[in-house]
Design a protein around this motif. Structure first.
Motif, PDB file in Angstrom:
ATOM      1  N   GLY A 106       2.310  -5.778  -1.574  1.00 55.43           N
ATOM      2  CA  GLY A 106       2.484  -7.166  -1.166  1.00 55.43           C
ATOM      3  C   GLY A 106       2.035  -7.469   0.250  1.00 55.43           C
ATOM      4  N   MET A 107       1.493  -6.478   0.949  1.00 53.23           N
ATOM      5  CA  MET A 107       1.046  -6.683   2.319  1.00 53.23           C
ATOM      6  C   MET A 107      -0.123  -7.667   2.365  1.00 53.23           C
ATOM      7  N   PRO A 108      -0.094  -8.611   3.315  1.00 55.02           N
ATOM      8  CA  PRO A 108      -1.270  -9.475   3.476  1.00 55.02           C
ATOM      9  C   PRO A 108      -2.468  -8.648   3.943  1.00 55.02           C
ATOM     10  N   MET A 109      -3.617  -8.933   3.360  1.00 56.28           N
ATOM     11  CA  MET A 109      -4.854  -8.249   3.749  1.00 56.28           C
ATOM     12  C   MET A 109      -5.805  -9.322   4.276  1.00 56.28           C
ATOM     13  N   ALA A 110      -5.885  -9.439   5.583  1.00 57.59           N
ATOM     14  CA  ALA A 110      -6.688 -10.485   6.203  1.00 57.59           C
ATOM     15  C   ALA A 110      -7.973  -9.950   6.827  1.00 57.59           C
ATOM     16  N   LYS A 111      -7.922  -8.712   7.309  1.00 54.21           N
ATOM     17  CA  LYS A 111      -9.078  -8.126   7.977  1.00 54.21           C
ATOM     18  C   LYS A 111      -9.723  -7.086   7.062  1.00 54.21           C
ATOM     19  N   ASP A 112     -10.984  -6.838   7.281  1.00 54.30           N
ATOM     20  CA  ASP A 112     -11.740  -5.885   6.478  1.00 54.30           C
ATOM     21  C   ASP A 112     -11.048  -4.525   6.409  1.00 54.30           C
ATOM     22  N   GLU A 113     -10.500  -4.086   7.528  1.00 50.53           N
ATOM     23  CA  GLU A 113      -9.869  -2.759   7.563  1.00 50.53           C
ATOM     24  C   GLU A 113      -8.530  -2.711   6.832  1.00 50.53           C
ATOM     25  N   LYS A 132     -13.591   4.566  -5.368  1.00 49.59           N
ATOM     26  CA  LYS A 132     -14.222   5.897  -5.404  1.00 49.59           C
ATOM     27  C   LYS A 132     -15.582   5.910  -4.725  1.00 49.59           C
ATOM     28  N   ASP A 133     -16.341   4.809  -4.908  1.00 57.18           N
ATOM     29  CA  ASP A 133     -17.689   4.745  -4.354  1.00 57.18           C
ATOM     30  C   ASP A 133     -17.721   4.334  -2.876  1.00 57.18           C
ATOM     31  N   GLY A 134     -16.543   4.157  -2.261  1.00 55.50           N
ATOM     32  CA  GLY A 134     -16.463   3.778  -0.857  1.00 55.50           C
ATOM     33  C   GLY A 134     -16.404   2.282  -0.611  1.00 55.50           C
ATOM     34  N   SER A 135     -16.627   1.473  -1.643  1.00 55.21           N
ATOM     35  CA  SER A 135     -16.547   0.019  -1.477  1.00 55.21           C
ATOM     36  C   SER A 135     -15.093  -0.404  -1.281  1.00 55.21           C
ATOM     37  N   LYS A 136     -14.906  -1.595  -0.757  1.00 53.38           N
ATOM     38  CA  LYS A 136     -13.561  -2.115  -0.503  1.00 53.38           C
ATOM     39  C   LYS A 136     -12.889  -2.499  -1.814  1.00 53.38           C
ATOM     40  N   SER A 137     -11.630  -2.143  -1.947  1.00 51.96           N
ATOM     41  CA  SER A 137     -10.835  -2.552  -3.098  1.00 51.96           C
ATOM     42  C   SER A 137     -10.602  -4.057  -3.017  1.00 51.96           C
ATOM     43  N   LYS A 138     -10.642  -4.717  -4.136  1.00 55.47           N
ATOM     44  CA  LYS A 138     -10.371  -6.150  -4.176  1.00 55.47           C
ATOM     45  C   LYS A 138      -8.878  -6.421  -4.337  1.00 55.47           C
ATOM     46  N   GLU A 139      -8.107  -5.404  -4.718  1.00 62.07           N
ATOM     47  CA  GLU A 139      -6.703  -5.614  -5.071  1.00 62.07           C
ATOM     48  C   GLU A 139      -5.692  -4.892  -4.188  1.00 62.07           C
ATOM     49  N   TYR A 140      -6.079  -3.798  -3.540  1.00 63.78           N
ATOM     50  CA  TYR A 140      -5.092  -2.939  -2.889  1.00 63.78           C
ATOM     51  C   TYR A 140      -5.409  -2.683  -1.418  1.00 63.78           C
ATOM     52  N   CYS A 141      -4.357  -2.526  -0.616  1.00 70.94           N
ATOM     53  CA  CYS A 141      -4.515  -2.313   0.823  1.00 70.94           C
ATOM     54  C   CYS A 141      -4.826  -0.842   1.146  1.00 70.94           C
ATOM     55  N   THR A 142      -5.199  -0.627   2.384  1.00 71.90           N
ATOM     56  CA  THR A 142      -5.570   0.701   2.844  1.00 71.90           C
ATOM     57  C   THR A 142      -4.393   1.685   2.822  1.00 71.90           C
ATOM     58  N   TYR A 143      -3.172   1.180   2.922  1.00 74.96           N
ATOM     59  CA  TYR A 143      -1.997   2.062   2.909  1.00 74.96           C
ATOM     60  C   TYR A 143      -1.662   2.532   1.496  1.00 74.96           C
ATOM     61  N   CYS A 144      -2.012   1.725   0.506  1.00 74.16           N
ATOM     62  CA  CYS A 144      -1.658   2.041  -0.887  1.00 74.16           C
ATOM     63  C   CYS A 144      -2.784   2.686  -1.680  1.00 74.16           C
ATOM     64  N   TYR A 145      -4.043   2.504  -1.242  1.00 71.28           N
ATOM     65  CA  TYR A 145      -5.158   2.845  -2.119  1.00 71.28           C
ATOM     66  C   TYR A 145      -6.336   3.389  -1.319  1.00 71.28           C
ATOM     67  N   GLN A 146      -6.726   4.622  -1.581  1.00 73.80           N
ATOM     68  CA  GLN A 146      -7.867   5.245  -0.920  1.00 73.80           C
ATOM     69  C   GLN A 146      -8.698   6.015  -1.937  1.00 73.80           C
ATOM     70  N   LYS A 147     -10.004   5.860  -1.853  1.00 67.49           N
ATOM     71  CA  LYS A 147     -10.948   6.594  -2.713  1.00 67.49           C
ATOM     72  C   LYS A 147     -10.630   6.416  -4.203  1.00 67.49           C
ATOM     73  N   GLY A 148     -10.164   5.210  -4.568  1.00 67.73           N
ATOM     74  CA  GLY A 148      -9.950   4.885  -5.976  1.00 67.73           C
ATOM     75  C   GLY A 148      -8.640   5.343  -6.576  1.00 67.73           C
ATOM     76  N   ILE A 149      -7.732   5.855  -5.738  1.00 67.58           N
ATOM     77  CA  ILE A 149      -6.424   6.274  -6.263  1.00 67.58           C
ATOM     78  C   ILE A 149      -5.308   5.796  -5.328  1.00 67.58           C
ATOM     79  N   PHE A 150      -4.116   5.654  -5.883  1.00 63.59           N
ATOM     80  CA  PHE A 150      -2.973   5.278  -5.066  1.00 63.59           C
ATOM     81  C   PHE A 150      -2.604   6.423  -4.140  1.00 63.59           C
ATOM     82  N   THR A 151      -2.269   6.112  -2.906  1.00 59.57           N
ATOM     83  CA  THR A 151      -1.906   7.137  -1.935  1.00 59.57           C
ATOM     84  C   THR A 151      -0.579   7.801  -2.302  1.00 59.57           C
ATOM     85  N   GLU A 152       0.293   7.062  -2.940  1.00 63.21           N
ATOM     86  CA  GLU A 152       1.555   7.611  -3.447  1.00 63.21           C
ATOM     87  C   GLU A 152       1.592   7.325  -4.951  1.00 63.21           C
ATOM     88  N   GLN A 153       0.987   8.210  -5.698  1.00 66.21           N
ATOM     89  CA  GLN A 153       0.816   7.979  -7.129  1.00 66.21           C
ATOM     90  C   GLN A 153       2.132   7.950  -7.894  1.00 66.21           C
TER      91      GLN A 153
END
Length: 172
Positions: free
Chosen positions: A10-17, A23-44
């Motif tokens: 539920g975190m607001p995502m306002a900035k690119d970072e 997986k391909d390195g592109s930005k996720s359209k749905e998930y923030c950097t804390y929850c989602y990296q390289k196509g998987i949830f950081t805390e699965q």
């Protein structure tokens, strides 16, 4: 860039970072950097209850909400996000209300369902309060939030103002 909300925490995502990565390195359209990296949830294996405790702790600290109320509210909000609901639930782009049922949606002039606004904010193709400003909306919604969560009104104003800033009506 238009602000979005992470569909996991539920975190607001306002900035690119703020955006996670696919997986391909592109930005996720749905998930923030804390929850989602390289196509998987950081805390699965995290549960909604565990996520609500984390989010509730942050909200409790930031906005002086009693912990029990903050955790309960956090879980209510999380339950509407794609990761936890199993589907995308639209939120009103004016007030933030989750639109779970058909009758929650506002209506266009032709009677069709609005995909952006709830029944309280939008009817017959127009806003129910067309001249409402973001500042007036904060003053309208903050007292309800303060009562609901048993939090100081000034903190509720900050919380509501921050949240409204993520919604389409107030970004246009």
């Amino acid at each position: 860039m238009k602000s979005k909300t992470c569909q996991s925490c539920g975190m607001p995502m306002a900035k690119d970072e703020d955006f996670g990565t696919e997986k391909d390195g592109s930005k996720s359209k749905e998930y923030c950097t804390y929850c989602y990296q390289k196509g998987i949830f950081t805390e699965q294996d995290v549960t909604i209850d565990e996520m609500a405790k984390k989010g509730g702790a942050v909200m409790s600290h930031m906005f002086e909400i009693p912990m029990e109320n903050a955790v309960k509210f956090s879980k209510e909000q999380l339950s509407c996000l794609e990761r936890w609901a199993g589907r995308a639930i639209l939120f009103c782009e004016s007030c933030g209300m989750p639109m779970k049922k058909d009758e929650d949606f506002g209506r266009e002039k032709d009677g069709s369902k609005s995909r952006k606004y709830c029944i309280f904010c939008y009817q017959n193709g127009a806003f129910t309060e067309p001249d409402l400003t973001k500042e007036e909306a904060v003053l309208k919604y903050a007292p309800m939030m303060a009562r609901h969560l048993n939090m100081p009104l000034e903190k509720a104003k900050l919380m509501v103002g921050s949240y409204l800033s993520t919604l389409g009506r107030w970004q246009e």
